[in-house]
Every structure is written in structure tokens, then in C-alpha cells.
Motif scaffolding. Sequence first.
Motif, mmCIF file in Angstrom:
data_model
loop_
_atom_site.group_PDB
_atom_site.id
_atom_site.type_symbol
_atom_site.label_atom_id
_atom_site.label_comp_id
_atom_site.label_asym_id
_atom_site.label_seq_id
_atom_site.Cartn_x
_atom_site.Cartn_y
_atom_site.Cartn_z
ATOM 1 N N ILE A 141 0.827 -1.214 0.000
ATOM 2 C CA ILE A 141 0.000 0.000 0.000
ATOM 3 C C ILE A 141 0.858 1.260 0.000
ATOM 4 O O ILE A 141 0.534 2.252 -0.681
ATOM 5 N N VAL A 142 1.946 1.260 0.760
ATOM 6 C CA VAL A 142 2.817 2.437 0.809
ATOM 7 C C VAL A 142 3.349 2.768 -0.582
ATOM 8 O O VAL A 142 3.331 3.931 -1.013
ATOM 9 N N VAL A 143 3.801 1.745 -1.312
ATOM 10 C CA VAL A 143 4.317 1.979 -2.665
ATOM 11 C C VAL A 143 3.175 2.319 -3.627
ATOM 12 O O VAL A 143 3.300 3.197 -4.483
ATOM 13 N N TRP A 144 2.055 1.627 -3.483
ATOM 14 C CA TRP A 144 0.889 1.886 -4.341
ATOM 15 C C TRP A 144 0.444 3.347 -4.217
ATOM 16 O O TRP A 144 0.178 4.018 -5.223
ATOM 17 N N ASN A 145 0.389 3.859 -3.011
ATOM 18 C CA ASN A 145 -0.007 5.260 -2.807
ATOM 19 C C ASN A 145 1.010 6.218 -3.414
ATOM 20 O O ASN A 145 0.641 7.240 -4.010
ATOM 21 N N ARG A 146 2.287 5.893 -3.247
ATOM 22 C CA ARG A 146 3.327 6.764 -3.806
ATOM 23 C C ARG A 146 3.236 6.800 -5.333
ATOM 24 O O ARG A 146 3.357 7.873 -5.939
ATOM 25 N N LEU A 147 3.011 5.654 -5.955
ATOM 26 C CA LEU A 147 2.908 5.595 -7.417
ATOM 27 C C LEU A 147 1.679 6.337 -7.928
ATOM 28 O O LEU A 147 1.656 6.805 -9.068
ATOM 29 N N ASN A 148 0.663 6.438 -7.074
ATOM 30 C CA ASN A 148 -0.557 7.161 -7.435
ATOM 31 C C ASN A 148 -0.535 8.608 -6.964
ATOM 32 O O ASN A 148 -1.556 9.310 -7.063
ATOM 33 N N ASN A 149 0.620 9.027 -6.431
ATOM 34 C CA ASN A 149 0.771 10.410 -5.931
ATOM 35 C C ASN A 149 -0.276 10.766 -4.891
ATOM 36 O O ASN A 149 -0.854 11.867 -4.899
ATOM 37 N N GLU A 150 -0.522 9.828 -4.003
ATOM 38 C CA GLU A 150 -1.517 10.044 -2.957
ATOM 39 C C GLU A 150 -0.835 10.115 -1.592
ATOM 40 O O GLU A 150 -0.075 9.215 -1.222
ATOM 41 N N ASN A 151 -1.097 11.173 -0.871
ATOM 42 C CA ASN A 151 -0.582 11.322 0.484
ATOM 43 C C ASN A 151 -1.674 10.922 1.472
ATOM 44 O O ASN A 151 -2.711 11.575 1.550
ATOM 45 N N LYS A 152 -1.448 9.856 2.199
ATOM 46 C CA LYS A 152 -2.453 9.330 3.112
ATOM 47 C C LYS A 152 -1.967 9.451 4.560
ATOM 48 O O LYS A 152 -0.771 9.310 4.842
ATOM 49 N N THR A 153 -2.892 9.695 5.447
ATOM 50 C CA THR A 153 -2.559 9.668 6.872
ATOM 51 C C THR A 153 -2.392 8.214 7.296
ATOM 52 O O THR A 153 -2.802 7.283 6.599
ATOM 53 N N ASP A 154 -1.781 8.010 8.460
ATOM 54 C CA ASP A 154 -1.602 6.654 8.976
ATOM 55 C C ASP A 154 -2.945 5.941 9.138
ATOM 56 O O ASP A 154 -3.069 4.747 8.853
ATOM 57 N N GLU A 155 -3.936 6.697 9.578
ATOM 58 C CA GLU A 155 -5.266 6.109 9.761
ATOM 59 C C GLU A 155 -5.865 5.665 8.419
ATOM 60 O O GLU A 155 -6.453 4.584 8.316
ATOM 61 N N MET A 156 -5.685 6.479 7.399
ATOM 62 C CA MET A 156 -6.206 6.130 6.078
ATOM 63 C C MET A 156 -5.494 4.908 5.507
ATOM 64 O O MET A 156 -6.110 4.053 4.871
ATOM 65 N N ILE A 157 -4.186 4.816 5.758
ATOM 66 C CA ILE A 157 -3.415 3.660 5.284
ATOM 67 C C ILE A 157 -3.896 2.388 5.968
ATOM 68 O O ILE A 157 -4.052 1.340 5.324
#
Length: 282
Positions: free
Chosen positions: A251-267
Motif C-alpha cells: 500500500i505504501v508503494v501503491w499510494n506513492r505511485l498514485n501520488n496520494e498522500n495518506k494519513t496513517d489512519e487512512m493507510i
Amino acid sequence: MLHEDALNIARHVKSEWKESKIHLKVFTDGITNRLVGCYTDEKPEEMILIRVYGENTHLFIDRQMEIRNMILMNKAGINPPLYCIFENGICYGYTPGQVLDENLVRQPAVCKMIAERLAFMHKLTVENDSRDLEPCLFKILRRYLDLIPDGSEINNRIPNKQHLNREVNLLEKHLSNLGSPIVFCHNDLLLKNIVLNKCNGVTFIDFEYADFNYQAFDIGNHFCEFAGVEKYTPSLYPNKEFQIKWLKNYIVVWNRLNNENKTDEMIEEQIEKLYDQQGIRN
């Protein structure tokens, strides 16, 4: 005959090699194909692989799709080059390294690299593909079922074709409501299709079944492969703790590739959702 044909292909692909210096290695791990490696003592890492398709495998494997996939993977830096295509097979580059086993796949550093590599693969797009994005899962299942003659009984422990078709329809109805994204998937991420290279991390091989499919399917299928193919050992299926750690890396890499900044709670919410979508409950 196989050795002679392999040498002819090697001479064509690697014209700079002296025929007297070419060695052949027959690999025995394949399930549906025959595989021969050609190499020289001077540069064994430059081995080329010649794959001869198994008889009638074209009935359930789209070979043109496989060729497209290998070209796509090579452009993305995931796979060695495809050198040539012949009537009943292909020739392509060798991926040096060690194929995974039930112990290596559980090592924290290795499973982290697998999760990251899979996230990267899931972001790939196919140029000039005009098809609507839909999961290949049900198309493939129905293709397999179409190979069963109408009215035939396989054995008394397996439901008949009509019953299996109903199950596929129910499965499609259920999975299509889970909301899993449709991405470019490997679809066959068993342990022997993952190569560990100390220089380049992990590499995936064998893209016969790669196509667009549910993100959760590719991950869940990989976890199922922990239990083995020839020898099925259910106790090797990863527990929730292992899966959650693996999914976090993904998920951490998936979000980075999608240019999405997520909070810890959202992750954490993403991880739990993906866990529910892909998993077999212990």
C-alpha cells in the motif's frame, strides 16, 4: 531433436557465439512447457532460454497476449528481452538468480521487495489496447469450462459442467461488488516465478497468464501459492499478521505511485479493506 533445434535458434540469436562453445541445459521445473537454456562458459549470465509450448496449451493460454506481455515487461525494466518467436515457442533472455522457496518468500526483506515490485507492475498500462478494462478471471474460467465436453462427468467428486458454470456466475456476482481495482496482474505468482537477485532485488518471470484483473486476486493468489503446487501444505498459508505486514509494504508503494498522500489512519483502512478483499480466512 530438441537439442539440435535449440542450437539452431542459439546460432540465429547469438551469431557471435562459436557453436563449439555453446552448452545446453534442460530445465525440468515447467508445468506446461519444455525449457532449454543455451550459454557459453565465457558469459554464462548471458544465457538465452528457448521455451517449447506444451501440446494443446494454446487452448487455454493466449500466446499472442503472452508475447505482448513480455515486450511490455521488458520496456518497464521488469523482464529480459524477447529475442525471437517460432512456430511452437519463443526465445528470450535469462533472469539470473535464485527462485524462491517456502522459506525465502517469508523473509522480511524478500517479501517487502515482492510487495513493492507487484505494486509497480500493477501500475503498468498497455499502449494501443482498446479493450474495456474488465477482469480476465471469469473469461479464463469460462474458457477452461468450455474445454469440458457437454454432458461429460469428470469424476464423482467434481460437480458437472452445468454446476461449475453456475458457480462461476455466482463468483462473478460476488467479486464484482467488492470494489477491487482492475490492474495489470501477473496472475500466476507462484514461488518459482519469482527470482531473487542480490543486485536487482526480485524479478518476476513467466507472463503467460498476465492480463488485467482484480488487484486483490493477484495478491490473494500469491498468498495461496505459499501452500505449494505439486505438494499442497495448507499450514504454509500465511497468517493475518504476515499478510498485514505484506499489505502495508504494498500500500505504501501503491499510494506513492498514485501520488496520494495518506494519513496513517487512512493507510490502515486501506490495508484492512485489501485484506478483506483478497483473503482466505484462517
